[in-house]
Design a protein around this motif. Structure first.
Motif, PDB file in Angstrom:
ATOM      1  N   PHE A   1       0.829  -1.214   0.000  1.00  8.44           N
ATOM      2  CA  PHE A   1       0.000   0.000   0.000  1.00  8.44           C
ATOM      3  C   PHE A   1       0.861   1.260   0.000  1.00  8.44           C
ATOM      4  O   PHE A   1       0.359   2.368   0.103  1.00  8.44           O
ATOM      5  N   ASN A   2       2.169   1.099  -0.132  1.00 11.99           N
ATOM      6  CA  ASN A   2       3.078   2.241  -0.081  1.00 11.99           C
ATOM      7  C   ASN A   2       3.632   2.552  -1.484  1.00 11.99           C
ATOM      8  O   ASN A   2       4.509   1.861  -1.971  1.00 11.99           O
ATOM      9  N   PRO A   3       3.091   3.592  -2.144  1.00 15.49           N
ATOM     10  CA  PRO A   3       3.422   3.823  -3.557  1.00 15.49           C
ATOM     11  C   PRO A   3       4.863   4.262  -3.806  1.00 15.49           C
ATOM     12  O   PRO A   3       5.537   4.742  -2.901  1.00 15.49           O
TER      13      PRO A   3
ATOM     14  N   PHE B   1       6.656  15.431  -7.480  1.00 15.12           N
ATOM     15  CA  PHE B   1       5.324  15.978  -7.735  1.00 15.12           C
ATOM     16  C   PHE B   1       4.296  14.848  -7.779  1.00 15.12           C
ATOM     17  O   PHE B   1       4.495  13.859  -8.487  1.00 15.12           O
ATOM     18  N   ILE B   2       3.215  15.010  -7.036  1.00 16.37           N
ATOM     19  CA  ILE B   2       2.122  14.033  -7.102  1.00 16.37           C
ATOM     20  C   ILE B   2       1.126  14.527  -8.154  1.00 16.37           C
ATOM     21  O   ILE B   2       0.537  15.601  -7.995  1.00 16.37           O
ATOM     22  N   LEU B   3       0.946  13.745  -9.218  1.00 16.98           N
ATOM     23  CA  LEU B   3       0.127  14.163 -10.355  1.00 16.98           C
ATOM     24  C   LEU B   3      -0.908  13.089 -10.686  1.00 16.98           C
ATOM     25  O   LEU B   3      -0.739  11.918 -10.324  1.00 16.98           O
TER      26      LEU B   3
ATOM     27  N   ALA C   1      11.161   3.292 -11.463  1.00 15.60           N
ATOM     28  CA  ALA C   1      10.521   3.362 -10.146  1.00 15.60           C
ATOM     29  C   ALA C   1      11.583   3.015  -9.125  1.00 15.60           C
ATOM     30  O   ALA C   1      12.321   2.049  -9.302  1.00 15.60           O
ATOM     31  N   ALA C   2      11.691   3.824  -8.079  1.00 15.35           N
ATOM     32  CA  ALA C   2      12.730   3.539  -7.085  1.00 15.35           C
ATOM     33  C   ALA C   2      12.392   4.114  -5.720  1.00 15.35           C
ATOM     34  O   ALA C   2      12.300   5.326  -5.568  1.00 15.35           O
ATOM     35  N   PRO C   3      12.190   3.239  -4.741  1.00 20.37           N
ATOM     36  CA  PRO C   3      12.136   3.696  -3.351  1.00 20.37           C
ATOM     37  C   PRO C   3      13.560   3.625  -2.793  1.00 20.37           C
ATOM     38  O   PRO C   3      14.483   3.214  -3.510  1.00 20.37           O
TER      39      PRO C   3
HETATM   40  P1  AMP Z   1      10.366   6.460  -0.731  1.00 19.05           P
HETATM   41  O1  AMP Z   1      10.617   6.433  -2.189  1.00 19.05           O
HETATM   42  O2  AMP Z   1      10.404   5.136  -0.051  1.00 19.05           O
HETATM   43  O3  AMP Z   1      11.246   7.431  -0.043  1.00 19.05           O
HETATM   44  O4  AMP Z   1       8.869   6.958  -0.506  1.00 19.05           O
HETATM   45  C1  AMP Z   1       8.102   7.593  -1.482  1.00 19.05           C
HETATM   46  C2  AMP Z   1       7.196   8.591  -0.836  1.00 19.05           C
HETATM   47  O5  AMP Z   1       6.327   9.165  -1.798  1.00 19.05           O
HETATM   48  C3  AMP Z   1       6.330   7.961   0.234  1.00 19.05           C
HETATM   49  O6  AMP Z   1       6.220   8.852   1.311  1.00 19.05           O
HETATM   50  C4  AMP Z   1       4.999   7.794  -0.482  1.00 19.05           C
HETATM   51  O7  AMP Z   1       3.921   7.764   0.402  1.00 19.05           O
HETATM   52  C5  AMP Z   1       4.982   9.021  -1.379  1.00 19.05           C
HETATM   53  N1  AMP Z   1       4.143   8.795  -2.547  1.00 19.05           N
HETATM   54  C6  AMP Z   1       4.433   8.057  -3.632  1.00 19.05           C
HETATM   55  N2  AMP Z   1       3.406   8.047  -4.499  1.00 19.05           N
HETATM   56  C7  AMP Z   1       2.442   8.807  -3.948  1.00 19.05           C
HETATM   57  C8  AMP Z   1       1.131   9.188  -4.344  1.00 19.05           C
HETATM   58  N3  AMP Z   1       0.613   8.786  -5.508  1.00 19.05           N
HETATM   59  N4  AMP Z   1       0.427   9.980  -3.519  1.00 19.05           N
HETATM   60  C9  AMP Z   1       0.944  10.400  -2.358  1.00 19.05           C
HETATM   61  N5  AMP Z   1       2.184  10.072  -1.912  1.00 19.05           N
HETATM   62  C10 AMP Z   1       2.915   9.291  -2.700  1.00 19.05           C
END
Ligand code: AMP
Ligand code: MG
Length: 333
Positions: free
Chosen positions: A54-56, A92-94, A133-135
């Motif tokens: 659930f973490n985007p 940016f959230i789009l 895509a990269a966290p």
């Molecule tokens: P990280 O890349 O692990 O540092 O985390 C990415 C951050 O962006 C997290 O805090 C997510 O909750 C946030 N995030 C990614 N996509 C969205 C989205 N569509 N809406 C709101 N927050 C987002």
């Protein structure tokens, strides 16, 4: 699987094209990258770092011009801000287009997009011709890595390659901005401060809590705990003198705590918040490796970049400490 630290952008790019995950340097922290348009590859990101689904994820592209490929209804403020701060630590959230899978956005109808400035990451974007895509490249909930060696410690055996790009120059994650409800809201504080953003858009920029409580934006459900060290970290207010406390502890031996079994995050060695931000996660990681019983840190002034630093400290912490009547008062989260 053997994990190697490499210097070849070609190999890193090949991994992306093949649908594998790869450790990549960015100016913020190291990322665990995969082809954002390949669902199986993106799933590997979640699996590798045990990130909850659930973490985007943030999608990285090489240029602002690319935003339109993946997003629609892009507000003018985004272009204004990108003019100033992209490439750089701003996300940016789009509103997303269909080409972006629900797996990337965790089912949200918005996508997070950023143009990174790290030269090697940009090279991989260019060679692979894929959005990435990269966290952060750490196990879920742990401290973000700011060197290739940190990534190796976190994810050894779980991926083939980590591209070495030196120490991340910013050291903390990007500033995340929402444009929902016709206002600009900081979803996550970062290197680009609220004040920086206000100057460019020429109007009030809101904190996440303000916008959620006034019903102006929907809550994407940010997680409270994150970046946690193994050793419990306790936070004092920014005015609190930790060194004095430790001296007193040594005289009184309160609760078995002494100079030797407490690790102190000493921020006084840094000239400014930028320096502190750059070293925050690596300092935390180093202290965490030293087998202390507890770690103590004082928050910094909650101003400008201080907000992002305090946010990371808060999330990393197990609770707070106060010192009253020669007693340490712990409050767990
Ligand atoms: P990280 O890349 O692990 O540092 O985390 C990415 C951050 O962006 C997290 O805090 C997510 O909750 C946030 N995030 C990614 N996509 C969205 C989205 N569509 N809406 C709101 N927050 C987002
Ligand atoms: Mg992260």
């Amino acid at each position: 699987m053997e994990t190697k630290i490499i210097n070849s952008v070609e190999i890193a790019s090949d991994e992306i094209v093949k649908g594998n995950v790869v450790g990549l340097p960015t100016e913020t922290v190291y990322g665990l990258g995969a082809d954002a348009l390949n669902e199986d590859a993106v799933l590997k990101i979640y699996e590798t770092k045990k990130r909850p689904d659930f973490n985007p994820l943030i999608v990285h592209v090489s240029d602002v011009q690319e935003f339109e490929k993946y997003a629609t209804d892009i507000p003018n403020d985004v272009y204004k801000l990108a003019d100033f701060f992209s490439p750089g630590p701003i996300t940016f959230i789009l509103k997303k287009k269909d080409i972006i899978s629900d797996i990337v956005t965790a089912g949200l109808d918005t996508v997070a997009i950023r143009v990174p400035s790290h030269e090697l990451f940009r090279f991989v974007l260019k060679l692979s011709k894929k959005p990435i895509a990269a966290p952060s490249a750490n196990m879920f909930g742990r401290i973000s890595p700011t060197t290739a060696e940190d990534v190796l410690k976190e994810l050894n055996g779980k991926l083939h390659y980590i591209l070495d790009g030196g120490k991340s120059s910013v050291g903390i994650e990007s500033t995340v901005l929402s444009f929902e409800g016709g206002r600009v809201t900081v979803l996550r504080h970062g290197y680009i401060t609220k004040e920086d953003v206000e100057k460019v858009v020429g109007r009030t920029v809101y904190d996440y809590e303000e916008s959620v409580s006034s019903g102006k934006i929907s809550s994407p459900g940010l997680l409270k705990s994150h970046y946690a060290p193994m050793t419990p970290l306790y936070l004092a207010e920014h005015t609190f003198d930790l060194k004095r406390l430790i001296d007193e502890l040594d005289e009184d031996n309160i609760e078995g705590l002494t100079k030797d079994n407490i690790g102190i995050m000493d921020f006084s060695t840094y000239d400014n918040f930028r320096e502190l931000a750059k070293h925050l996660f690596s300092d935390l990681r180093n202290l965490d490796e030293r087998n202390y019983k507890m770690l103590f840190a004082s928050k910094v002034k909650n101003l400008k970049l201080g907000r992002a630093i305090n946010d990371r400290l808060d999330r990393a912490s197990a609770g707070t400490i106060k010192y009253e009547d020669r007693k340490i008062i712990f409050r767990n989260k």
